[in-house]
Design an enzyme around this catalytic site. Sequence first.
Site, PDB file in Angstrom:
ATOM      1  N   ALA A   1      -2.478 -11.398  18.358  1.00  0.00           N
ATOM      2  CA  ALA A   1      -2.535 -11.051  16.940  1.00  0.00           C
ATOM      3  C   ALA A   1      -2.728  -9.550  16.762  1.00  0.00           C
ATOM      4  CB  ALA A   1      -3.667 -11.818  16.270  1.00  0.00           C
TER       5      ALA A   1
ATOM      6  N   ASP B   1       4.966 -12.219  17.344  1.00  0.00           N
ATOM      7  CA  ASP B   1       5.346 -12.996  18.523  1.00  0.00           C
ATOM      8  C   ASP B   1       6.848 -13.182  18.676  1.00  0.00           C
ATOM      9  OD1 ASP B   1       2.657 -13.255  18.917  1.00  0.00           O
ATOM     10  OD2 ASP B   1       2.570 -15.439  18.669  1.00  0.00           O
TER      11      ASP B   1
ATOM     12  N   CYS C   1      -6.179 -17.066  16.305  1.00  0.00           N
ATOM     13  CA  CYS C   1      -7.170 -16.822  17.353  1.00  0.00           C
ATOM     14  C   CYS C   1      -8.374 -17.751  17.232  1.00  0.00           C
ATOM     15  CB  CYS C   1      -7.629 -15.371  17.317  1.00  0.00           C
ATOM     16  SG  CYS C   1      -6.289 -14.185  17.595  1.00  0.00           S
TER      17      CYS C   1
ATOM     18  N   ARG D   1       0.820  -1.211   0.000  1.00  0.00           N
ATOM     19  CA  ARG D   1       0.000   0.000   0.000  1.00  0.00           C
ATOM     20  C   ARG D   1       0.857   1.265   0.000  1.00  0.00           C
ATOM     21  NH1 ARG D   1      -2.834  -2.499   4.405  1.00  0.00           N
ATOM     22  NH2 ARG D   1      -4.572  -3.760   3.663  1.00  0.00           N
TER      23      ARG D   1
END
Length: 445
Positions: free
Chosen positions: A291, A273, A43, A23
């Site tokens: 997340a 993470d 998740c 982007r």
Amino acid sequence: MKYDVVVVGASAGGITTALAAKRFYPDKSVLVIKKEDVGIISCGIPYVFGTLKSIDEDLIPLDMFFKPAGIDVLVDEATHIDPKTKLVRTRGGEEVRWEKLVIATGSRPVIPEVPGFDLDGVYTIPKDYEYLKKLKERVKEAENVVIIGGGFIALEVGDEIRKLGKDVTLVVRSRLLRSSFDPEFSEMVESRLREVGVDIVYGHIERLAGEQRVEKVRLVGGTELPADLVIFSIGYRPNVELAVKAGLKVTRYGIWTDEYMRTSHPDIFAVGDCVEHRDFFTGKPYTLMLASTATFEARIAGANLFRLQIVRENRRTIGVYATHVAGLTLAAAGLTEEAARKEGFEVIVGYGKAPDRHPAVFPGTSMITAKLIFSRDRGAILGAQIAGGKSVGEMINILALAIQKRLTASELYTLQIATHPLLTASPVAYPILQAAEDALAKLRT
């Protein structure tokens, strides 16, 4: 092969970095290197055991993201990074040159040093498609399932498995969700889990017992729990092996990065993470892996790859998340009251309680309990905890922004809100405003 940007890893952090890079720098070529040809929504993993019919329903549609954006994908495992020559080597023998590299290698479950861990029927919860398929089959066969851990993944997995009619026991060292919630919220979720049939036992694991296959979990003190399936969910460790071999600065908490997510090499970034996170208020290492944190860091990294954009710097981790267990939604952001006092803050706590529809007789109405923690010196918000219905999952985002912008109790009290009988709590008794008002009254005493 040569690319302007190479991203190693394709979970939430890797995907978001690649998309942000395209982007902000549409003329740059971007490659994502990922180990598996499928991607799992991290998740959503707990829900593959109950709510979702199969693990395939929890896959990330990577083509939907990458193809329209013009991002290339290489399904292979990166095994070596050479910062000097700007080269990535893979297990399949590929060599990829890069101008900017992003490490998004995630984390892996903590493996406990418990006698009997190598018995058949003992598992963890990794982000691994084939492993989870095997575990799901074992869950179907099991009758007595023991889950070790008191964090949100352990609770979510346990709640999902009990929906299958299994006997589920949680073994917890301390209170539930201790790192994110104060005791009254821990008690709330424990009560709800017990109501739906999940047993909760407090203690330390001594060993797992059985011949070839696990049969019992033995606790220190002699208590034995029957188990034909044991799942450890006691935390995750950052995957830092690539960074270590590349000579990057790595601490015991993950890869070191600056406020723009640059590592100790100026052209190598890291997100998610695998990174050392630092607490928004104290600057100390922050160990909860989310997340939402990974994508926050990824947007910063993607925007700053080729030129720095001051407004997108990382001002540390607030730690905002929500969980849904046994019909109860809990959400938290920032410091708990317990943590704030431990750090030396003098705090004022405000409470609010109200139904999330008005009038409360509407179907689906839930009671919301909100707790806001403020500093006494200037009334700045330090943390928030909310429990109730699913509306809590978005309500916590208001409070995360309030923490990020260091709003005061007075500013929250005068927050202008949109309400609707079917959608929100009443404007007369909106829980966030109630809690801010409660805190303001205490600040004046």
